[in-house]
Every structure is written in C-alpha cells, then in structure tokens.
Motif scaffolding. Structure first.
Motif, PDB file in Angstrom:
ATOM      1  N   HIS A 105     -35.168  68.431 -43.085  1.00 37.86           N
ATOM      2  CA  HIS A 105     -35.269  66.844 -42.619  1.00 37.86           C
ATOM      3  C   HIS A 105     -37.062  66.649 -42.841  1.00 37.86           C
ATOM      4  CE1 HIS A 105     -37.410  68.945 -38.915  1.00 37.86           C
ATOM      5  NE2 HIS A 105     -36.548  69.802 -39.480  1.00 37.86           N
ATOM      6  N   ASP A 264     -42.288  72.261 -40.026  1.00 38.87           N
ATOM      7  CA  ASP A 264     -41.054  72.339 -39.427  1.00 38.87           C
ATOM      8  C   ASP A 264     -40.890  70.873 -40.421  1.00 38.87           C
ATOM      9  OD1 ASP A 264     -38.472  71.497 -38.652  1.00 38.87           O
ATOM     10  OD2 ASP A 264     -39.216  72.095 -35.956  1.00 38.87           O
ATOM     11  N   ASP A 265     -39.506  70.109 -40.820  1.00 35.90           N
ATOM     12  CA  ASP A 265     -39.427  71.197 -41.591  1.00 35.90           C
ATOM     13  C   ASP A 265     -39.619  71.031 -43.246  1.00 35.90           C
ATOM     14  OD1 ASP A 265     -37.557  72.760 -42.509  1.00 35.90           O
ATOM     15  OD2 ASP A 265     -35.834  71.318 -42.889  1.00 35.90           O
ATOM     16  N   GLU A 294     -34.130  64.458 -37.413  1.00 34.01           N
ATOM     17  CA  GLU A 294     -33.981  66.192 -36.708  1.00 34.01           C
ATOM     18  C   GLU A 294     -33.967  66.224 -35.589  1.00 34.01           C
ATOM     19  OE1 GLU A 294     -32.472  69.648 -36.121  1.00 34.01           O
ATOM     20  OE2 GLU A 294     -34.726  68.870 -36.211  1.00 34.01           O
ATOM     21  N   GLU A 295     -34.969  65.742 -35.349  1.00 40.53           N
ATOM     22  CA  GLU A 295     -35.881  66.442 -34.118  1.00 40.53           C
ATOM     23  C   GLU A 295     -35.021  65.794 -33.241  1.00 40.53           C
ATOM     24  OE1 GLU A 295     -37.352  68.435 -34.386  1.00 40.53           O
ATOM     25  OE2 GLU A 295     -38.066  69.723 -35.697  1.00 40.53           O
ATOM     26  N   ASP A 336     -33.364  74.645 -42.785  1.00 38.49           N
ATOM     27  CA  ASP A 336     -34.889  73.946 -41.637  1.00 38.49           C
ATOM     28  C   ASP A 336     -35.216  75.775 -41.378  1.00 38.49           C
ATOM     29  OD1 ASP A 336     -35.912  72.793 -39.812  1.00 38.49           O
ATOM     30  OD2 ASP A 336     -33.837  71.953 -39.404  1.00 38.49           O
TER      31      ASP A 336
HETATM   32 MN    MN Z   1     -36.099  71.711 -38.169  1.00 35.63          MN
END
Ligand code: MN
Ligand code: MN
Length: 460
Positions: A105, A264-265, A294-295, A336
């Motif tokens: 992501h 990240d990421d 994603e977060e 990830d």
């Molecule tokens: Mn991540």
C-alpha cells in the motif's frame, strides 16, 4: 555439540555475515533508487504518479479498452483514479494457471485538512485537520510539515497543490505547549496529552489590510487564491494532506539505515515495483498492486477491498478463463512492513519470534490481534513454499510475529486477498518507529524484500 546444533537448530544470522562485497554494492544501488522514490512520493497520489513515470520508462503502457487476454511479455498498468496502481507483465502460462501478485500500500498516516479547514484565532490563521491512520498525536507537533494534494474545481478541472517541498517554499507546523506551562498537560496520558482537535496547522499571521474581523484568515485565503486561483468553497472538494517535511536520509555512522516518512508501506511498494519493472517473461503473469486506504481498513474504490482489482484481472483473463478460476491458482505476497525488535522497548516483543534489523525480509504467517483475529493465517504449505523459493534465490529472510501475544497487533491487505481464494502470505521490511513522522528501516532488509519479490515473480 556445535555440529549437532548446526544440523538441528534454526539459527538465523545477521545478514552482513551472509553476503559479500558484490551483494553489498547491489544493496547500496537498490537503496539509492528507493530513497529517491520515497523522497518523490509524499502521498498516495504522488506514489502512484511516480510509479507510473518509472513504469512507462520501463516499457509499461496503459491497459487499453480493446485489450484481450494479456500476451506473454506484455507490460500493462491500470491507474485507478490516480490513487492506486495495478501493473502486470504477461506470463508464458495462461491466466487460468493463476498469477503471482505482490500487494503493498502507498497510503501513510498523516494529517488531512478538514473540508472547511480555515479559521483564525487571536489573529493567527490555522487549518483544522482530521488525522488519517493510526498516529501518536504528540509526535506530530513541533515538526516541519508540507502540504500536498489536489483541489477539484466545480468546472471539473483539478489543481495540484504542493507547498513546502521546494527549499525556498514556506512550511507549516502544529504548535505544542512549552514545558514551562505544561504542568497540566504532562499529567495526562500520552493518548490525551495532544487531542485531535488541537492538531491545527499554523497557516499565517499577517492581517489583510483594512477594517473588520477575520483579516488573517482573509489574508491566507488571498494567498491561496493568488497561488492556485481557489476560494474557500473550493477547499470543500479538496484532498489536502499535511505530511512531515523531512528529507529521506541515511542513518547511522555506517549509513546502514534509512530514515524517512511513509516507509510503511512505500518501502514494500517500491520493492514490488522495482522487481516487476525488471521482470521480462515470467512463467505465470506477474501482478503488482500499489493500494490506497490500507491504513483505514482497505476501504473505498482505491482500497484493496475494491472490485477495481477484479476489473483489472478480468481484463488480463479476457475470455480465456474466469477471474475466479485464475484467483484459485494464484499466489500473493502481501508486502507490508512489520515491527522490528526495538532494544529500547523489548517488553512489547517476544524475542524469539520478533523481526530484527538486518536479518532480511520478514515473513509473517499471521498478523491480527487477540488470538490472530483479523489475520489470514497462511497455511504451513504456503510458508514452506516461500522458504524454498527464497532459499533457492539467495534471499535472506526471517520468520516473525508483530509483537507479544495480547500486546496489540495489526493487519494488512492479506485477508482481503485471501478472501478472494488467493493463497496469501505476509512478507515485508521490519521497521522501527512505525507510523511515526520519521520511520527507520535497514538497507539490508529493504534490499532483501526486493529480492524476495523478484524471486516470487520469477517462480514457476
Ligand atoms: Mn502497512
Ligand atoms: Mn501501517
């Protein structure tokens, strides 16, 4: 006895004891490319546009409307609304044999401006924010911030905004209390010491000439209007993200680590991207996903739960097989980051199963929390497959778990890939200070994650 131990025990080693000079040079070269990408990609949109620039230079073309099944060696991409990206290189085998997909992501924790952000108080101008993703709020005060994003105008056009990236540009800050007057604040828990509604960004201090109220707000809006031709109403249809203004830097006297925002990421996103850009004629079709959201749960049209992925795979399959048939024979590396063992906070990790800096790409059989809840929990067979794949390709890897049992936990896109009937395992770079404005990784692990992705794309 040592001989017997060497034979029977699993004994992970520091990566620098395992590689020679040539591999170290390759690692350095790879990390130069990664650091340049990370510097250029401060938001999910910039991560996508920068990836497209690199992909087009490597011969990738937009997936056309008339395309049938993907051809062996064909390189295509689908730009999903400028916020997520799907790339593929056609395999020798048909899509009915499945595909190999890396899913990372490119969204990262940040401060998003509210839709009506601008106000003034005590003749200082501010932007109100609502934080995005999991942050420790106190970490976002008193650090330099940049503003990136896009403003959608009523006429259908959009204005891209970047303030603070150029050396001559002004930057922004969220102020914090001086320690002299923080007696009450310091009594609060770290979660409550800085509250979400106090994460307001200082935007200006000079009033607009004339009489009346809101003169600083007017002056700030006037400057935005001069620079971008926008009004306060246009901010309603804007996505403006305040992100840390730190440059990406080498860390440590030995320069062995990388410090930067958004690892990240994007560290795994770049690993996948660099690997697929060098993939020419794989056995099975190679797919690379740079996902958004994603977060906050992989939601939305640009998140990993979106059917945009099915749409992309359907186009690659053409009329040769169903998407579902292709899924069922596919293999996914959910790329990830994972938590690295922090010797300053060993109490949150169980050392035997914690990822360590310089021990290579970290495989996570499961993530989740409270009894693996929210994990896809890869099968033993799949872990065995990845072990073999990486050992055969000289990839240094480690097995790891994100924190002690019941200490907390986390998730990735893995379960949404597994939901689709795709065999999925988590693998990625161990990170120190994850989700902080300035995250730390080890070059060695970044490089080994890239090698892991290359091995996956190159597999049968
Ligand atoms: Mn991540
Ligand atoms: Mn995260």
């Amino acid at each position: 006895m040592d001989e017997k131990k060497n034979e029977l025990f699993y004994q992970p080693k520091n990566g620098y004891d395992l590689i020679g000079a040539a591999e170290r040079t390759a690692c350095e070269d790879y990390c130069k490319g990664y650091m340049a990408y990370l510097d250029a990609a401060r938001t999910e949109r910039e991560a996508v546009s920068e990836a497209i620039r690199l992909a087009e230079a490597a011969g990738f073309a937009p997936l056309g409307d008339d395309a049938g099944p993907i051809r062996p060696g064909q390189k295509v991409y689908l730009n999903n609304r400028g916020k997520s990206l799907l790339l593929a290189v056609g395999g020798k085998k048909p899509m009915s044999a499945g595909f190999v997909v890396g899913a990372a992501h490119v969204d990262s924790p940040r401060l998003d401006l509210k839709q009506l952000p601008l106000f003034e108080d005590a003749e200082l101008g501010y932007f109100r924010t609502h934080y995005y993703g999991g942050i420790k709020k106190y970490q976002w005060t008193a650090i330099p911030l940049e503003l990136h994003g896009t403003v959608a105008l009523k006429d259908g056009t959009a204005v891209d905004v970047v303030i603070g990236r150029d050396k001559d540009d002004p930057q922004f800050v969220v102020t914090d209390l001086l320690p002299h007057l923080a007696a009450d604040q310091m009594q609060k828990t770290m979660a409550k010491g800085v509250e979400g509604e106090k994460l307001c960004i200082l935007a200006g201090s000079v009033p607009y000439a004339g009489e009346g109220g809101d003169r600083v707000k007017l002056a700030v809006m006037s400057l935005l209007n001069d620079r971008y031709g926008i009004t306060e109403a246009d901010l309603i249809s804007a996505e403006l993200e305040a992100v840390p203004a730190f440059d990406v830097r080498e860390l440590g006297l030995d320069r062995s680590m990388i410090g930067g925002y958004g690892q990240d990421d994007r560290v795994c996103a770049y690993a996948e991207l660099a690997a697929i850009l060098q993939t020419e004629a794989p056995e099975r079709t190679a797919v690379c996903i740079l996902a958004d959201k994603e977060e906050i749960g992989s939601v939305g049209v640009s998140g990993m739960r979106s059917q945009a992925f099915e749409r992309f795979i359907a186009r690659l399959c053409g009329d040769t097989c169903t998407v579902q048939e292709s899924f069922s024979h596919s293999f996914c590396v959910s790329a990830d980051v994972t938590a690295a063992l922090d010797p300053m906070y060993p109490e949150v990790s169980e050392k035997q199963n914690a990822a360590r800096l310089n021990y290579g790409v970290g495989f996570c059989k499961y993530t989740g929390s409270r009894g693996k809840s929210g994990a896809s929990d890869a099968s033993a067979e799949l872990v065995g497959y990845l072990r073999r794949l990486c050992d055969d390709a000289g990839v240094v890897w480690q097995m790891c778990e994100l924190g002690k049992v019941d200490q907390g936990g986390g998730g990735t896109v893995a379960l949404y890939m597994a939901d689709r009937d795709i065999d999925t395992i988590d693998a990625g770079v161990p990170v120190l200070s994850m989700h902080a404005p300035f995250e730390t990784t080890a070059k060695f692990d970044c490089y080994m994650t890239y090698k892991c992705m290359k091995a996956a794309y190159g597999a049968e």
